[in-house]
Design a protein around this motif. Structure first.
Motif, PDB file in Angstrom:
ATOM      1  N   ASP A 112      -5.010   4.276 -13.495  1.00  0.00           N
ATOM      2  CA  ASP A 112      -4.861   5.496 -14.287  1.00  0.00           C
ATOM      3  C   ASP A 112      -3.498   6.132 -14.052  1.00  0.00           C
ATOM      4  O   ASP A 112      -2.911   6.724 -14.961  1.00  0.00           O
ATOM      5  CB  ASP A 112      -5.966   6.492 -13.936  1.00  0.00           C
ATOM      6  N   LEU A 113      -2.999   6.009 -12.816  1.00  0.00           N
ATOM      7  CA  LEU A 113      -1.708   6.592 -12.442  1.00  0.00           C
ATOM      8  C   LEU A 113      -0.968   5.629 -11.530  1.00  0.00           C
ATOM      9  O   LEU A 113      -1.592   4.919 -10.732  1.00  0.00           O
ATOM     10  CB  LEU A 113      -1.899   7.922 -11.700  1.00  0.00           C
ATOM     11  N   VAL A 114       0.364   5.637 -11.624  1.00  0.00           N
ATOM     12  CA  VAL A 114       1.209   4.879 -10.713  1.00  0.00           C
ATOM     13  C   VAL A 114       2.290   5.830 -10.192  1.00  0.00           C
ATOM     14  O   VAL A 114       3.093   6.353 -10.973  1.00  0.00           O
ATOM     15  CB  VAL A 114       1.867   3.667 -11.400  1.00  0.00           C
ATOM     16  N   VAL A 115       2.279   6.062  -8.890  1.00  0.00           N
ATOM     17  CA  VAL A 115       3.264   6.946  -8.260  1.00  0.00           C
ATOM     18  C   VAL A 115       4.314   6.070  -7.583  1.00  0.00           C
ATOM     19  O   VAL A 115       3.993   5.270  -6.708  1.00  0.00           O
ATOM     20  CB  VAL A 115       2.612   7.871  -7.220  1.00  0.00           C
ATOM     21  N   VAL A 116       5.564   6.228  -7.978  1.00  0.00           N
ATOM     22  CA  VAL A 116       6.651   5.404  -7.457  1.00  0.00           C
ATOM     23  C   VAL A 116       7.352   6.178  -6.345  1.00  0.00           C
ATOM     24  O   VAL A 116       8.098   7.129  -6.593  1.00  0.00           O
ATOM     25  CB  VAL A 116       7.636   5.020  -8.571  1.00  0.00           C
ATOM     26  N   ALA A 117       7.090   5.771  -5.093  1.00  0.00           N
ATOM     27  CA  ALA A 117       7.633   6.462  -3.923  1.00  0.00           C
ATOM     28  C   ALA A 117       8.737   5.616  -3.309  1.00  0.00           C
ATOM     29  O   ALA A 117       8.623   5.128  -2.187  1.00  0.00           O
ATOM     30  CB  ALA A 117       6.522   6.738  -2.918  1.00  0.00           C
ATOM     31  N   THR A 118       9.814   5.436  -4.064  1.00  0.00           N
ATOM     32  CA  THR A 118      10.899   4.540  -3.650  1.00  0.00           C
ATOM     33  C   THR A 118      12.211   5.279  -3.400  1.00  0.00           C
ATOM     34  O   THR A 118      13.281   4.667  -3.407  1.00  0.00           O
ATOM     35  CB  THR A 118      11.108   3.450  -4.714  1.00  0.00           C
ATOM     36  N   GLY A 119      12.147   6.580  -3.188  1.00  0.00           N
ATOM     37  CA  GLY A 119      13.320   7.297  -2.722  1.00  0.00           C
ATOM     38  C   GLY A 119      14.306   7.696  -3.801  1.00  0.00           C
ATOM     39  O   GLY A 119      13.954   7.861  -4.969  1.00  0.00           O
ATOM     40  N   PHE A 120      15.589   7.795  -3.382  1.00  0.00           N
ATOM     41  CA  PHE A 120      16.636   8.383  -4.214  1.00  0.00           C
ATOM     42  C   PHE A 120      17.896   7.526  -4.161  1.00  0.00           C
ATOM     43  O   PHE A 120      18.095   6.737  -3.241  1.00  0.00           O
ATOM     44  CB  PHE A 120      16.945   9.800  -3.718  1.00  0.00           C
TER      45      PHE A 120
END
Length: 432
Positions: A330-338
């Motif tokens: 349902d959701l994909v959170v991309v926690a790959t920084g900056f």
């Protein structure tokens, strides 16, 4: 039009620390800051319950530069009647929510020099009444003129392929986490969520989803073997000292890359021990109960991302065996920084807003902007008349891990940058 001595783009912690230094040292400069937000806020999409700031609270906006300042975190607690209660907390670091309130409290003292709701859209060099100036145009259409410029827009969120081309509101960067949850879960809890990445934020998001939606399948997808422990050795922490910053800036690019490799686990692709233990215990207990909802799957890389029938569909490859699978969320959170400054796919040569003036300044062999020790850019010979331009909070590639979006050296960097501004504008602190 008013011509300001300094225009500051962005009023997050970096330029806020600079504004405090200007006030405390009674610098006689006309400074105007522009900020995209409608009001002061620090990482509002990531204020997770129970999460902390991961650095000593006295590494705040001011204390390393001036421990007697009224703008310290300690004085914030005192003025808000929470000092004793906070000192009694059974925690090593302050809550992220509390530090966000501290930053807002400090920023409100400078409302008179900040124009909120002004996202800088374009920067140019212009001639005006015989002066060479910066013209900064906001998305509102308003234009500002300044004799020097300090760019502190915050680092650009990084979404690796394939997420950067996925046209779906269900796939988003961690900075939008709380906002997208509110938008996309208004009708009920999601059935499944993917969290991409092996960072501290990725682990915290996985835990937050597990607590917020106990019946939701949460899958943390990590490209390396699994989640790893953050390097918190006090010897490694010396990388967040000003002496390391000076040393790093002086060595060759090859030496910097070696230092980056060593320092990487102090800030990236690693997780604090307490978070790892909590997450591992949660998964263990779910398995014990025969009802596992949370998964940490290593050696997995997403090769495609798209939206189909109201779901985010990911094509996934096992990086060692090559096995391929497809999973829907349902959701994909991309926690790959900056993004940092640099030539790689996960970097950028310069902040987008500086595209109109970047050609005026010296670059490294890679094409990225060359940044001096005082965070100024160096004008090319044919553009020697360029007004001073400084980068604040964007310079990890030139100044090392202490510039990696951390509070660790924020107040000392503000002083270094301010000294550079005074030198290039010929201004001196007012007599006290």
């Amino acid at each position: 039009m008013t011509v300001h001595d300094v225009i500051g783009i962005g009023f997050g912690p970096a330029n806020l620390a600079l504004a405090i230094a200007l006030e405390e040292q009674q610098i006689g400069l006309d400074v105007r800051f522009l900020d995209a937000r409608a009001e002061p806020a620090w990482q509002p999409g990531m204020l997770l319950s129970g999460s902390d700031i991961q650095n000593h609270p006295s590494r705040d906006l001011v204390s390393l530069r001036n421990p007697r300042s009224r703008y310290s975190f300690l004085n914030y607690l005192f003025e808000n009647g929470r000092l004793l209660e906070h000192l009694n907390l059974p925690a090593e670091f302050p809550l992220r929510k509390e530090y966000a309130r501290y930053i807002t409290w400090a920023a409100r003292h400078f409302d008179h020099v900040v124009d909120y709701g002004r996202r800088a859209a374009d920067v140019r060099v212009v001639e005006h009444d015989g002066e060479t100036l910066y013209s900064v145009t906001a998305q509102t259409g308003e234009a500002y003129l300044g004799r020097s410029l300090i760019a502190a827009p915050g680092r650009t969120p990084y979404l690796p392929a394939p997420f950067q081309t996925a046209d779906s509101r269900r796939i988003f960067h961690l900075t939008d986490y709380l906002f997208r949850l509110e938008e996309l879960t208004a009708d009920g809890a999601p059935e499944s969520v993917a969290v991409i990445g092996g960072s501290q934020s990725a682990a915290e998001l996985t835990l937050d989803l597990a607590h917020r939606f106990p019946g939701t399948r949460v899958r943390n997808l990590v490209r390396s073997f699994s989640l790893r422990l953050k390097d918190t050795s006090p010897f490694s922490e010396l990388g967040y000292f000003p002496e390391f910053t000076e040393y790093y800036h002086q060595v060759t690019p090859e030496a910097r890359r070696r230092l980056d490799t060593y320092m990487h686990a102090t800030n990236y692709s690693s997780v604090d021990g307490d978070v790892l233990k909590e997450l591992y215990l949660l998964i263990y207990e779910q398995r014990l109960d025969g009802d596992q909802k949370v998964f940490v799957d290593g050696n997995i890389q997403a090769t495609a991302a798209r939206e189909e029938n109201g779901e985010a569909v990911l094509e996934l490859r096992e990086v060692n065996t090559g096995a391929v699978e497809t999973d829907s969320f349902d959701l994909v959170v991309v926690a790959t920084g900056f993004r940092d400054l640099g030539p790689r796919e996960d970097q950028e040569l310069w902040p987008a807003m500086l595209a109109g003036v970047a050609h005026r300044f010296r670059t490294e062999e890679t094409g990225a902007l060359h940044v001096n020790g005082d965070y100024s850019l160096e004008a090319r010979g044919e553009y020697a008349d360029s007004p001073p331009l400084f980068l604040n909070g964007l310079c990890e590639s030139s100044h090392g891990i202490g510039d990696a979006g951390s509070f660790s050296l924020l107040s000392l960097r503000a002083q270094t940058l301010l000294d550079g501004v005074l030198k290039r504008t010929g201004t001196a602190p007012a007599a006290v």
